[in-house]
Design an enzyme around this catalytic site. Structure first.
Site, mmCIF file in Angstrom:
data_model
loop_
_atom_site.group_PDB
_atom_site.id
_atom_site.type_symbol
_atom_site.label_atom_id
_atom_site.label_comp_id
_atom_site.label_asym_id
_atom_site.label_seq_id
_atom_site.Cartn_x
_atom_site.Cartn_y
_atom_site.Cartn_z
ATOM 1 N N HIS A 169 0.342 1.714 -10.401
ATOM 2 C CA HIS A 169 1.125 0.716 -9.662
ATOM 3 C C HIS A 169 1.273 1.025 -8.184
ATOM 4 C CE1 HIS A 169 4.227 -2.176 -8.743
ATOM 5 N NE2 HIS A 169 5.102 -1.234 -8.456
ATOM 6 N N ASP A 197 4.708 -4.799 -4.521
ATOM 7 C CA ASP A 197 5.758 -4.941 -5.530
ATOM 8 C C ASP A 197 6.823 -5.937 -5.049
ATOM 9 O OD1 ASP A 197 6.861 -3.628 -8.148
ATOM 10 O OD2 ASP A 197 8.519 -3.433 -6.742
#
Length: 289
Positions: free
Chosen positions: A270, A103
């Site tokens: 994610h 991320d």
């Protein structure tokens, strides 16, 4: 959690970086994402430490690291945060190393590899494409799904004021929405993310990070594209099959930015290394070796 790792703090000038270090062998730098801390590596760092000297810092302003006392957006660019990590690794005696980023940490990682190609031996990027590519694909559907990019980049103190009202709720909201398997995230790790987000300095720093993402970081990416810069070290791109990046082929995107890319989607959302640690290690270990 992180048994056998040592905690330390390193002053890098504008920031003071909190980190854990463990293991022995070639240096491996792990960079976390949002809204997390270095704790997001807790499921895979001990295994990686069997073969590497693993360094897991909190990015400036995140977790227990500290950023500038009077923060400005330009102090939270991927370039500035990469410079922090250069200083950290140099102070530990490491000039070349492998990097794995998730991320926001992966955004720091690819900027690191573009700005300091002599230092990065291999780079793994987890569940992102370059920031410029993300923005260029942001139609109304993508913007709806990725609303936090636009919300967090609003001028201070708008998002800070709202987030400070219910920080734990916001962390839970992101996990519930971004994870395909929220129950795979360790409650102890979630409690740590919530603890750090109760600090208004962390909220401010994370907002400046996103403000930089929609301003100065784009300038840096545009400059790199115009100059024809490419990541020269081997790149591994992993993403969650149930994550938002699967509306396009991430490998095709990364091939425009790097000379040697491989990777695939994993059965998760994610939070790749927390939702699917075994699958993540199965890809990382042969790539890093």
């Amino acid at each position: 959690m992180f048994e056998g790792f040592e905690e330390t703090r390193i002053d890098v000038g504008q920031a003071e970086i909190h980190l854990r270090q463990g293991g022995d062998g070639p240096p491996l730098l792990l960079l976390h994402g949002y809204p997390q801390t270095h704790v997001n590596w807790h499921k895979i760092a001990p295994e990686l430490a069997e073969n590497y000297t693993v360094v897991t810092p909190d990015l400036r302003g995140y977790g227990d690291s500290r950023g500038p006392s009077d923060p400005e957006t330009r102090q939270y660019t991927n370039r500035e945060m990469a410079e922090d990590m250069v200083a950290v690794m140099t102070s530990m005696g490491f000039d070349e190393y492998r990097i794995v980023g998730h991320d926001r940490g992966a955004r720091v990682g690819y900027r690191f590899a573009l700005d300091h190609p002599d230092r990065v031996e291999k780079l793994a990027v987890l569940d992102i494409i370059p920031t410029l590519e993300t923005v260029e694909r942001m139609d109304y559907e993508y913007a709806y799904a990725m609303y936090h990019w636009l919300f967090l980049a609003q001028p201070h103190p708008i998002p800070e004021t709202l987030l400070a009202n219910e920080p734990a709720f916001y962390v839970d909201h992101l996990i519930d929405n971004w994870a395909a398997y929220p129950d795979h995230l360790d409650p102890e790790a979630i409690a740590e993310y919530q603890r750090c987000f109760e600090d208004e300095r962390v909220i401010r720093a994370s907002c400046e990070d996103y403000r930089a993402g929609l301003s100065v970081d784009l300038e840096h990416d545009l400059s790199s594209r115009a100059a024809g810069d490419r990541i020269e070290c081997p790149v591994l791109a992993l993403w969650g099959d149930a994550s938002g990046t699967v509306d396009f082929d991430p490998l095709e995107v990364w091939e425009e930015w790097a000379t040697s890319v491989r990777g695939r989607g994993l059965p998760c959302g994610h939070f790749v290394m927390e939702e699917a640690p075994d699958a993540t290690l199965a890809e990382l270990e042969p790539f890093l070796a």
